[in-house]
Write a protein that holds these residues in place. Structure first.
Motif, mmCIF file in Angstrom:
data_model
loop_
_atom_site.group_PDB
_atom_site.id
_atom_site.type_symbol
_atom_site.label_atom_id
_atom_site.label_comp_id
_atom_site.label_asym_id
_atom_site.label_seq_id
_atom_site.Cartn_x
_atom_site.Cartn_y
_atom_site.Cartn_z
ATOM 1 N N THR A 69 -5.691 -3.053 -3.482
ATOM 2 C CA THR A 69 -5.989 -4.805 -1.937
ATOM 3 C C THR A 69 -6.341 -5.838 -3.121
ATOM 4 O O THR A 69 -5.618 -6.903 -2.288
ATOM 5 C CB THR A 69 -6.925 -3.943 -1.394
ATOM 6 O OG1 THR A 69 -6.965 -3.095 -1.129
ATOM 7 C CG2 THR A 69 -7.107 -4.915 -0.418
ATOM 8 N N HIS A 70 -6.731 -5.693 -4.257
ATOM 9 C CA HIS A 70 -7.695 -6.767 -4.747
ATOM 10 C C HIS A 70 -6.621 -7.495 -6.002
ATOM 11 O O HIS A 70 -6.745 -8.653 -6.156
ATOM 12 C CB HIS A 70 -9.024 -7.157 -5.196
ATOM 13 C CG HIS A 70 -9.981 -6.766 -3.422
ATOM 14 N ND1 HIS A 70 -9.683 -5.119 -3.576
ATOM 15 C CD2 HIS A 70 -10.851 -7.360 -3.160
ATOM 16 C CE1 HIS A 70 -11.011 -5.687 -2.819
ATOM 17 N NE2 HIS A 70 -10.953 -6.626 -2.124
ATOM 18 N N ARG A 86 0.387 -1.011 0.350
ATOM 19 C CA ARG A 86 0.454 -0.296 -0.040
ATOM 20 C C ARG A 86 0.717 1.322 -0.223
ATOM 21 O O ARG A 86 1.040 2.022 -0.600
ATOM 22 C CB ARG A 86 -1.112 0.207 1.222
ATOM 23 C CG ARG A 86 -1.492 1.541 1.241
ATOM 24 C CD ARG A 86 -2.536 1.020 2.195
ATOM 25 N NE ARG A 86 -3.781 2.170 2.734
ATOM 26 C CZ ARG A 86 -4.657 2.051 2.260
ATOM 27 N NH1 ARG A 86 -4.662 0.686 1.742
ATOM 28 N NH2 ARG A 86 -5.487 3.187 2.789
ATOM 29 N N HIS A 114 -7.069 2.425 -4.445
ATOM 30 C CA HIS A 114 -6.404 1.170 -3.726
ATOM 31 C C HIS A 114 -7.862 0.356 -3.196
ATOM 32 O O HIS A 114 -6.997 -0.832 -3.233
ATOM 33 C CB HIS A 114 -7.169 2.408 -1.867
ATOM 34 C CG HIS A 114 -5.788 3.375 -1.274
ATOM 35 N ND1 HIS A 114 -6.285 4.536 -0.546
ATOM 36 C CD2 HIS A 114 -4.735 3.824 -2.357
ATOM 37 C CE1 HIS A 114 -5.056 5.478 -1.011
ATOM 38 N NE2 HIS A 114 -4.106 4.649 -1.335
ATOM 39 N N HIS A 115 -8.511 0.871 -3.554
ATOM 40 C CA HIS A 115 -9.462 -0.501 -3.524
ATOM 41 C C HIS A 115 -9.148 -1.347 -5.086
ATOM 42 O O HIS A 115 -8.983 -3.802 -4.258
ATOM 43 C CB HIS A 115 -10.580 -1.141 -3.850
ATOM 44 C CG HIS A 115 -11.931 -1.648 -4.040
ATOM 45 N ND1 HIS A 115 -12.666 -1.956 -2.185
ATOM 46 C CD2 HIS A 115 -12.414 -2.702 -4.764
ATOM 47 C CE1 HIS A 115 -13.055 -3.547 -3.138
ATOM 48 N NE2 HIS A 115 -13.410 -3.349 -4.800
#
Length: 287
Positions: A90-91, A33, A86-87
């Motif tokens: 994350t995936h 991140r 960011h989403h």
């Protein structure tokens, strides 16, 4: 930093991100991140480092009420696009589509953040229109691809929907019509009409001297005429609304013919249908 140097650094950074996501394991690595946030910061700084044209410098005139609303919407656009980055990040290790479109989303976020920063100091809406047109064109294509992507959860799709609403509102506030790439549209429409011509030829070969063949040739010919009118509108660089209307008319008639062909169970003709469907999908994305 010069414009060409910025472009090179931007390409290297996005390329490095792509290589990183390709090697990602199912469990996100510590610091991932932070890496993406650092990359975003670098891209935004590159955007801000670009020399601005004379017309983009702040003017000593009062900002209009619409400009105040636009500033607030730019803030929200920047915030939600950051959330989308960011989403997807994350995936990225577990959802192929998230990994596939992460780089494009990061570039979009950098452009939006740059616009948000400029909006805070600019005095005229007109100063932001050129850059926003580019962002609008980039976002609409990316949004369509994200909506069609497999595996993205509701949270991601809701973020896309919020960004779509913000983009539509900003288009109204800035007096910008939806942007289209006429060159890409024309190329795709030429491929479409070529495939339609091949389909008509193959119908005549596969269904010779039959009533069903003659009917299909006539119907496909009408579809081809609508496809040509759509291509003519692109050549004339008609407005977005007219292009969408002509494409919708073409597509409705095409689906009727495609359904008839698929009911015949002819594999050769069905291959033609798939090729034409691929062209219509690309045109839909570009519009």
């Amino acid at each position: 930093m010069s414009k060409s140097q910025s472009a090179v650094v931007l390409s290297l950074l996005v390329g490095f991100l792509w290589c990183t996501t390709l090697s990602a394991q199912p469990d996100p690595r510590p610091g991932r991140r932070q890496f993406v946030e650092g990359l975003l910061k670098t891209l935004i700084e590159l955007q801000l480092d670009r020399p601005r044209p004379e017309s983009a410098r702040p003017r000593q005139t009062p900002a209009s009420p619409e400009f105040g609303q636009a500033r607030e919407h730019f803030k929200q656009f920047s915030s939600h696009s950051t959330q989308l980055v960011h989403h997807l990040n994350t995936h990225a290790a577990s959802v192929p589509a998230a990994k596939q479109w992460l780089g494009d989303t990061i570039k979009l976020n950098a452009s939006v953040s740059h616009l948000n920063t400029r909006a805070a100091t600019a005095r005229r809406i007109e100063d932001l229109q050129p850059d926003f047109r580019a962002v609008d064109r980039e976002w609409r294509l990316l949004a369509h691809r994200l909506r069609r992507a497999e595996g993205l959860d509701n949270e991601c799709l809701q973020c896309v929907a919020r960004l779509n609403r913000l983009d539509t509102t900003l288009c109204g506030l800035l007096g910008v019509t939806p942007q289209v790439d006429y060159r890409e549209l024309l190329s795709a429409s030429i491929a479409l009409n070529t495939s339609l011509a091949h389909l008509i030829e193959d119908i005549e070969i596969e269904l010779p001297r039959t009533r069903s063949g003659r009917v299909l040739v006539a119907e496909a010919g009408q579809v081809q005429q609508r496809g040509r009118r759509f291509a003519d509108a692109i050549t004339d660089q008609r407005g977005h609304d007219e292009l969408v209307e002509r494409f919708s008319t073409f597509y409705a008639s095409w689906r009727q013919v495609a359904t008839r062909i698929q009911g015949l169970g002819n594999r050769h003709l069905e291959r033609n249908v798939r090729r034409i469907d691929e062209s219509t999908l690309l045109l839909h994305e570009l519009l």
